[in-house]
Design a protein around this motif. Structure first.
Motif, PDB file in Angstrom:
ATOM      1  N   ARG A  10       6.123  58.402 -17.752  1.00 44.81           N
ATOM      2  CA  ARG A  10       7.012  59.115 -16.834  1.00 44.81           C
ATOM      3  C   ARG A  10       6.678  58.772 -15.383  1.00 44.81           C
ATOM      4  NH1 ARG A  10       6.102  65.123 -18.458  1.00 44.81           N
ATOM      5  NH2 ARG A  10       4.028  64.380 -17.999  1.00 44.81           N
ATOM      6  N   TYR A  11       7.675  58.827 -14.556  1.00 45.67           N
ATOM      7  CA  TYR A  11       7.502  58.523 -13.134  1.00 45.67           C
ATOM      8  C   TYR A  11       6.408  59.395 -12.519  1.00 45.67           C
ATOM      9  CZ  TYR A  11       8.637  57.779  -8.224  1.00 45.67           C
ATOM     10  OH  TYR A  11       8.568  57.481  -6.901  1.00 45.67           O
ATOM     11  N   SER A  12       6.341  60.674 -12.934  1.00 43.13           N
ATOM     12  CA  SER A  12       5.357  61.604 -12.363  1.00 43.13           C
ATOM     13  C   SER A  12       3.924  61.265 -12.762  1.00 43.13           C
ATOM     14  CB  SER A  12       5.685  63.042 -12.789  1.00 43.13           C
ATOM     15  OG  SER A  12       5.595  63.162 -14.195  1.00 43.13           O
ATOM     16  N   GLU A  13       3.727  60.382 -13.738  1.00 42.45           N
ATOM     17  CA  GLU A  13       2.389  59.980 -14.165  1.00 42.45           C
ATOM     18  C   GLU A  13       1.849  58.791 -13.376  1.00 42.45           C
ATOM     19  OE1 GLU A  13       2.637  61.299 -18.833  1.00 42.45           O
ATOM     20  OE2 GLU A  13       3.654  59.444 -18.224  1.00 42.45           O
ATOM     21  N   CYS A  14       2.652  58.299 -12.440  1.00 44.26           N
ATOM     22  CA  CYS A  14       2.318  57.051 -11.743  1.00 44.26           C
ATOM     23  C   CYS A  14       2.039  57.271 -10.259  1.00 44.26           C
ATOM     24  CB  CYS A  14       3.486  56.065 -11.885  1.00 44.26           C
ATOM     25  SG  CYS A  14       3.845  55.653 -13.604  1.00 44.26           S
ATOM     26  N   ASP A  15       1.355  56.277  -9.683  1.00 44.33           N
ATOM     27  CA  ASP A  15       1.129  56.279  -8.245  1.00 44.33           C
ATOM     28  C   ASP A  15       2.295  55.573  -7.548  1.00 44.33           C
ATOM     29  OD1 ASP A  15       0.710  53.526  -8.596  1.00 44.33           O
ATOM     30  OD2 ASP A  15      -1.468  53.690  -8.466  1.00 44.33           O
ATOM     31  N   ASP A  16       2.168  55.317  -6.255  1.00 44.84           N
ATOM     32  CA  ASP A  16       3.256  54.703  -5.493  1.00 44.84           C
ATOM     33  C   ASP A  16       3.600  53.293  -5.947  1.00 44.84           C
ATOM     34  OD1 ASP A  16       3.506  56.984  -3.992  1.00 44.84           O
ATOM     35  OD2 ASP A  16       2.340  56.224  -2.299  1.00 44.84           O
ATOM     36  N   GLN A  17       2.661  52.628  -6.615  1.00 42.41           N
ATOM     37  CA  GLN A  17       2.910  51.271  -7.114  1.00 42.41           C
ATOM     38  C   GLN A  17       3.464  51.285  -8.544  1.00 42.41           C
ATOM     39  OE1 GLN A  17      -0.265  51.984  -5.596  1.00 42.41           O
ATOM     40  NE2 GLN A  17       0.758  51.390  -3.697  1.00 42.41           N
ATOM     41  N   ARG A  18       3.768  52.477  -9.043  1.00 45.21           N
ATOM     42  CA  ARG A  18       4.307  52.702 -10.395  1.00 45.21           C
ATOM     43  C   ARG A  18       3.296  52.397 -11.498  1.00 45.21           C
ATOM     44  NH1 ARG A  18      10.608  50.770  -9.815  1.00 45.21           N
ATOM     45  NH2 ARG A  18      11.064  52.191  -8.106  1.00 45.21           N
ATOM     46  N   SER A  65      -6.045  46.872 -18.883  1.00 42.48           N
ATOM     47  CA  SER A  65      -4.838  46.554 -18.113  1.00 42.48           C
ATOM     48  C   SER A  65      -4.102  47.850 -17.831  1.00 42.48           C
ATOM     49  CB  SER A  65      -3.940  45.577 -18.889  1.00 42.48           C
ATOM     50  OG  SER A  65      -3.445  46.181 -20.061  1.00 42.48           O
ATOM     51  N   SER A  66      -3.120  47.787 -16.977  1.00 38.41           N
ATOM     52  CA  SER A  66      -2.418  48.998 -16.553  1.00 38.41           C
ATOM     53  C   SER A  66      -1.134  49.221 -17.337  1.00 38.41           C
ATOM     54  CB  SER A  66      -2.054  48.902 -15.069  1.00 38.41           C
ATOM     55  OG  SER A  66      -3.219  48.829 -14.290  1.00 38.41           O
ATOM     56  N   ALA A  67      -0.884  50.470 -17.628  1.00 36.98           N
ATOM     57  CA  ALA A  67       0.439  50.879 -18.074  1.00 36.98           C
ATOM     58  C   ALA A  67       1.226  51.220 -16.812  1.00 36.98           C
ATOM     59  CB  ALA A  67       0.357  52.083 -19.001  1.00 36.98           C
ATOM     60  N   VAL A  68       2.512  50.962 -16.831  1.00 33.33           N
ATOM     61  CA  VAL A  68       3.342  51.198 -15.652  1.00 33.33           C
ATOM     62  C   VAL A  68       4.597  51.976 -16.050  1.00 33.33           C
ATOM     63  CG1 VAL A  68       2.504  49.139 -14.456  1.00 33.33           C
ATOM     64  CG2 VAL A  68       4.544  48.992 -15.872  1.00 33.33           C
ATOM     65  N   TRP A  69       5.238  52.527 -15.024  1.00 34.82           N
ATOM     66  CA  TRP A  69       6.469  53.274 -15.228  1.00 34.82           C
ATOM     67  C   TRP A  69       7.460  52.406 -15.991  1.00 34.82           C
ATOM     68  CZ3 TRP A  69      11.252  53.449 -11.936  1.00 34.82           C
ATOM     69  CH2 TRP A  69      12.092  54.492 -12.334  1.00 34.82           C
TER      70      TRP A  69
END
Length: 127
Positions: A10-18, A65-69
């Protein structure tokens, strides 16, 4: 017995870089653990599990590695270790075939805040 819990990022789980903010990996591990207990035949109710209260003693996260929006994460949960008063669950957080993070959470069986051995019912269910 491994169990998989899945959810879209979800968008709310991410920082400004998604990119998913690190604390959310622990939230996802908790969600997966809530699916794991019943998968081994144990229910978690207000009295705990089989008469004891499992409390998190330690949690360790190792990122790959990162999960992203926009991703869908699959969190595979399985028992890694069973001790006398503790057990460790291992969570693999994946996006498709890509490993994002491994979380290890150690739970201690307690009664009135004091560590106690896991009841035989729990030992039999998870062994």
């Amino acid at each position: 017995m491994a169990v998989t819990w899945s959810a879209p990022v979800r968008y709310s789980e991410c920082d400004d870089q998604r990119v998913v903010f690190n604390a959310n990996y622990l939230v996802w591990a908790d969600e997966a653990s809530n699916a794991w207990w019943p998968s081994v035949g144990l229910t978690w109710d207000p009295d705990g599990v089989a008469g004891v209260q499992p409390l998190v003693k330690a949690a360790v996260l190792e990122w790959s590695s990162s999960a992203v929006w926009g991703d869908v994460v699959d969190v595979v949960c399985d028992l890694e270790k069973l001790g006398r008063t503790s057990l460790t669950l291992r969570f693999e957080v994946r996006v498709g075939d890509r490993l994002c993070c491994v979380v290890r959470s150690t739970y201690v069986a307690t009664t009135d805040g004091v560590a106690v051995p896991w009841p035989d019912r729990v030992r039999a269910a998870v062994a």
